[in-house]
Motif scaffolding. Structure first.
Motif, PDB file in Angstrom:
ATOM      1  N   GLY A  33       0.790  -1.216   0.000  1.00 20.66           N
ATOM      2  CA  GLY A  33       0.000   0.000   0.000  1.00 20.66           C
ATOM      3  C   GLY A  33       0.821   1.263   0.000  1.00 20.66           C
ATOM      4  O   GLY A  33       0.412   2.279  -0.577  1.00 20.66           O
ATOM      5  N   GLU A  34       1.991   1.229   0.621  1.00 19.52           N
ATOM      6  CA  GLU A  34       2.827   2.433   0.669  1.00 19.52           C
ATOM      7  C   GLU A  34       3.309   2.811  -0.726  1.00 19.52           C
ATOM      8  O   GLU A  34       3.190   3.966  -1.153  1.00 19.52           O
ATOM      9  CB  GLU A  34       4.012   2.199   1.601  1.00 19.52           C
ATOM     10  N   ASP A  35       3.854   1.838  -1.455  1.00 18.04           N
ATOM     11  CA  ASP A  35       4.313   2.108  -2.816  1.00 18.04           C
ATOM     12  C   ASP A  35       3.138   2.444  -3.734  1.00 18.04           C
ATOM     13  O   ASP A  35       3.242   3.303  -4.613  1.00 18.04           O
ATOM     14  CB  ASP A  35       5.065   0.897  -3.379  1.00 18.04           C
ATOM     15  N   GLY A  36       2.008   1.744  -3.531  1.00 17.82           N
ATOM     16  CA  GLY A  36       0.835   2.012  -4.343  1.00 17.82           C
ATOM     17  C   GLY A  36       0.334   3.432  -4.164  1.00 17.82           C
ATOM     18  O   GLY A  36       0.013   4.118  -5.143  1.00 17.82           O
ATOM     19  N   HIS A  37       0.273   3.872  -2.906  1.00 18.53           N
ATOM     20  CA  HIS A  37      -0.158   5.246  -2.654  1.00 18.53           C
ATOM     21  C   HIS A  37       0.790   6.241  -3.305  1.00 18.53           C
ATOM     22  O   HIS A  37       0.356   7.202  -3.948  1.00 18.53           O
ATOM     23  CB  HIS A  37      -0.241   5.538  -1.159  1.00 18.53           C
ATOM     24  N   PHE A  38       2.091   6.006  -3.170  1.00 22.33           N
ATOM     25  CA  PHE A  38       3.072   6.932  -3.725  1.00 22.33           C
ATOM     26  C   PHE A  38       2.932   7.048  -5.238  1.00 22.33           C
ATOM     27  O   PHE A  38       2.911   8.156  -5.787  1.00 22.33           O
ATOM     28  CB  PHE A  38       4.491   6.474  -3.362  1.00 22.33           C
ATOM     29  N   ALA A  47      -6.517   4.621 -14.809  1.00 19.79           N
ATOM     30  CA  ALA A  47      -7.324   3.818 -13.891  1.00 19.79           C
ATOM     31  C   ALA A  47      -6.371   3.042 -12.985  1.00 19.79           C
ATOM     32  O   ALA A  47      -5.183   2.883 -13.292  1.00 19.79           O
ATOM     33  CB  ALA A  47      -8.248   2.854 -14.635  1.00 19.79           C
ATOM     34  N   ALA A  48      -6.906   2.552 -11.870  1.00 20.86           N
ATOM     35  CA  ALA A  48      -6.132   1.722 -10.955  1.00 20.86           C
ATOM     36  C   ALA A  48      -6.945   0.503 -10.552  1.00 20.86           C
ATOM     37  O   ALA A  48      -8.174   0.564 -10.435  1.00 20.86           O
ATOM     38  CB  ALA A  48      -5.721   2.504  -9.715  1.00 20.86           C
ATOM     39  N   ILE A  49      -6.237  -0.613 -10.362  1.00 23.46           N
ATOM     40  CA  ILE A  49      -6.810  -1.828  -9.791  1.00 23.46           C
ATOM     41  C   ILE A  49      -6.196  -1.970  -8.403  1.00 23.46           C
ATOM     42  O   ILE A  49      -4.966  -2.075  -8.278  1.00 23.46           O
ATOM     43  CB  ILE A  49      -6.497  -3.058 -10.658  1.00 23.46           C
ATOM     44  N   LEU A  50      -7.017  -1.939  -7.377  1.00 24.56           N
ATOM     45  CA  LEU A  50      -6.524  -1.834  -6.011  1.00 24.56           C
ATOM     46  C   LEU A  50      -7.058  -2.951  -5.140  1.00 24.56           C
ATOM     47  O   LEU A  50      -8.267  -3.087  -4.950  1.00 24.56           O
ATOM     48  CB  LEU A  50      -6.947  -0.477  -5.435  1.00 24.56           C
ATOM     49  N   ASP A  51      -6.143  -3.763  -4.590  1.00 26.37           N
ATOM     50  CA  ASP A  51      -6.520  -4.786  -3.621  1.00 26.37           C
ATOM     51  C   ASP A  51      -6.750  -4.114  -2.264  1.00 26.37           C
ATOM     52  O   ASP A  51      -6.088  -3.125  -1.935  1.00 26.37           O
ATOM     53  CB  ASP A  51      -5.400  -5.827  -3.527  1.00 26.37           C
ATOM     54  N   LEU A  52      -7.691  -4.639  -1.488  1.00 28.81           N
ATOM     55  CA  LEU A  52      -7.942  -4.055  -0.167  1.00 28.81           C
ATOM     56  C   LEU A  52      -6.985  -4.587   0.891  1.00 28.81           C
ATOM     57  O   LEU A  52      -6.542  -3.854   1.763  1.00 28.81           O
ATOM     58  CB  LEU A  52      -9.386  -4.323   0.268  1.00 28.81           C
ATOM     59  N   GLY A  53      -6.653  -5.867   0.835  1.00 27.29           N
ATOM     60  CA  GLY A  53      -5.823  -6.478   1.865  1.00 27.29           C
ATOM     61  C   GLY A  53      -4.350  -6.358   1.543  1.00 27.29           C
ATOM     62  O   GLY A  53      -3.716  -7.312   1.100  1.00 27.29           O
ATOM     63  N   ASP A  58      -3.379  -0.410   4.241  1.00 27.82           N
ATOM     64  CA  ASP A  58      -4.471  -1.171   3.631  1.00 27.82           C
ATOM     65  C   ASP A  58      -5.082  -0.394   2.471  1.00 27.82           C
ATOM     66  O   ASP A  58      -4.951   0.832   2.364  1.00 27.82           O
ATOM     67  CB  ASP A  58      -5.549  -1.505   4.671  1.00 27.82           C
ATOM     68  N   GLY A  59      -5.773  -1.126   1.583  1.00 28.94           N
ATOM     69  CA  GLY A  59      -6.298  -0.538   0.362  1.00 28.94           C
ATOM     70  C   GLY A  59      -7.301   0.580   0.584  1.00 28.94           C
ATOM     71  O   GLY A  59      -7.316   1.571  -0.155  1.00 28.94           O
ATOM     72  N   LEU A  60      -8.168   0.448   1.597  1.00 27.71           N
ATOM     73  CA  LEU A  60      -9.148   1.496   1.861  1.00 27.71           C
ATOM     74  C   LEU A  60      -8.461   2.803   2.250  1.00 27.71           C
ATOM     75  O   LEU A  60      -8.893   3.889   1.841  1.00 27.71           O
ATOM     76  CB  LEU A  60     -10.108   1.067   2.972  1.00 27.71           C
ATOM     77  N   THR A  61      -7.392   2.696   3.019  1.00 30.54           N
ATOM     78  CA  THR A  61      -6.654   3.905   3.409  1.00 30.54           C
ATOM     79  C   THR A  61      -5.969   4.527   2.199  1.00 30.54           C
ATOM     80  O   THR A  61      -5.962   5.750   2.036  1.00 30.54           O
ATOM     81  CB  THR A  61      -5.610   3.570   4.485  1.00 30.54           C
ATOM     82  N   VAL A  62      -5.384   3.685   1.344  1.00 33.36           N
ATOM     83  CA  VAL A  62      -4.755   4.180   0.110  1.00 33.36           C
ATOM     84  C   VAL A  62      -5.775   4.944  -0.726  1.00 33.36           C
ATOM     85  O   VAL A  62      -5.521   6.068  -1.190  1.00 33.36           O
ATOM     86  CB  VAL A  62      -4.164   3.015  -0.707  1.00 33.36           C
ATOM     87  N   LEU A  63      -6.936   4.341  -0.913  1.00 34.46           N
ATOM     88  CA  LEU A  63      -7.977   4.957  -1.730  1.00 34.46           C
ATOM     89  C   LEU A  63      -8.443   6.274  -1.115  1.00 34.46           C
ATOM     90  O   LEU A  63      -8.607   7.290  -1.820  1.00 34.46           O
ATOM     91  CB  LEU A  63      -9.149   3.990  -1.869  1.00 34.46           C
TER      92      LEU A  63
END
Length: 221
Positions: A33-38, A47-53, A58-63
Motif C-alpha cells: 500500500g505504501e508504494d501504491g499510494h506513492f 485507472a487503478a486496480i486496487l486490492d484491499l488487503g 491497507d487498500g481502503l486507506t490508500v484509496l
C-alpha cells in the motif's frame, strides 16, 4: 492507457500486469500500500486496480488518501472479501467499481475498459472520428470500413487521443499515459508514432498544435 495495479499476491500481480500489457495497456505494479499510494499520488494513470488487503497500508486507506489528494482516476477495487460491508466501505471510500476474487480476467478487463470510457465521457466501446473507428473490445481499427494494422504503440497513442477527442494533448501527457514509469521521457517516439498514424489513417487525422501538443477532432462534427 496507463494502469496502476496495487496487488501483493506474488502470482496474481505479475499475471495481471502481463495480461493487461497484452491487451494494450501500459502497466505499473506496486506490491504494498505504501508504494501504491506513492505511485498513485505522483504519476498520472487512467485507472487503478486496487486490492484491499495490502501490507504496509491497507487498500481502503490508500484509496481514501488518493481521493483526499484529488487523485480522481477510476479505481476498481479487487479483493477476496465478499461481504456487503466491505463492498460498501470500498465504494464509500471512492471506488468506482468492485470485483471479488476469484474472478474471470475477461470480466476485469471489460470493467476496466468501461471505467476508462466513462471517465473520458464515452459511453460506447467504439471510438469514432470521421471514417476512423477503434473498437476498444476487439482492438480493431478501421478506416472507411477497411481494417488498418497498427503497432501496439501506435494503437495506444491513437486510443488515448480518441478517448480525449477535441482536447489538445501535450507530448508530456501522452508519454505519461501510454508508457510505464521506466520509459525514457526524452525520447522522440511520440513524434515518430504520430507520423506513422498519419500515413496509415490520413494526414489530417491528428493536428499538431504548435507549442502545445496534438489534437484529434471529428471532421464530421
Amino acid at each position: 492507457m496507463r494502469i496502476l495495479i496495487v496487488e501483493d499476491e506474488p502470482t496474481l500481480g505479475p499475471q495481471l500486469k502481463a495480461t493487461l500489457e497484452g491487451a494494450g495497456y501500459a502497466v505499473d505494479l506496486a506490491t504494498d500500500g505504501e508504494d501504491g499510494h506513492f505511485l498513485g499520488a505522483t504519476e498520472n494513470y487512467d485507472a487503478a486496480i486496487l486490492d484491499l488487503g495490502l501490507p504496509e497500508i491497507d487498500g481502503l486507506t490508500v484509496l481514501d488518501r488518493w481521493r483526499r489528494e484529488k487523485r480522481n482516476f477510476p479505481v476498481l477495487v479487487l479483493t477476496a472479501r465478499d461481504s456487503w460491508s466491505d463492498k460498501v466501505a470500498g465504494l464509500d471510500a471512492g471506488a468506482d467499481d468492485y470485483l471479488a476474487k476469484p474472478f474471470q480476467t475477461e470480466e476485469l478487463i471489460a470493467r476496466l475498459r468501461a471505467l476508462i470510457r466513462r471517465a473520458a465521457g464515452n459511453a460506447s466501446s467504439e471510438l469514432i472520428a470521421g471514417d476512423v473507428r477503434l473498437d476498444t473490445r476487439s482492438g480493431r481499427v478501421t478506416l472507411a470500413g477497411e481494417p488498418v494494422k497498427l503497432t501496439a504503440q501506435e494503437y495506444k497513442l491513437l486510443s488515448y487521443l480518441l478517448h480525449h477527442k477535441g482536447k489538445v494533448v501535450s507530448r508530456t501527457e501522452l508519454i505519461e499515459h501510454i508508457y510505464d514509469q521506466d520509459f525514457d521521457r526524452d525520447s522522440n517516439t511520440i513524434e515518430v508514432f504520430v507520423t506513422r498514424i498519419r500515413k496509415k489513417l490520413g494526414a489530417d487525422i491528428i493536428t499538431t498544435i504548435r507549442g502545445l501538443g496534438y489534437q484529434l477532432d471529428d471532421p464530421q462534427g
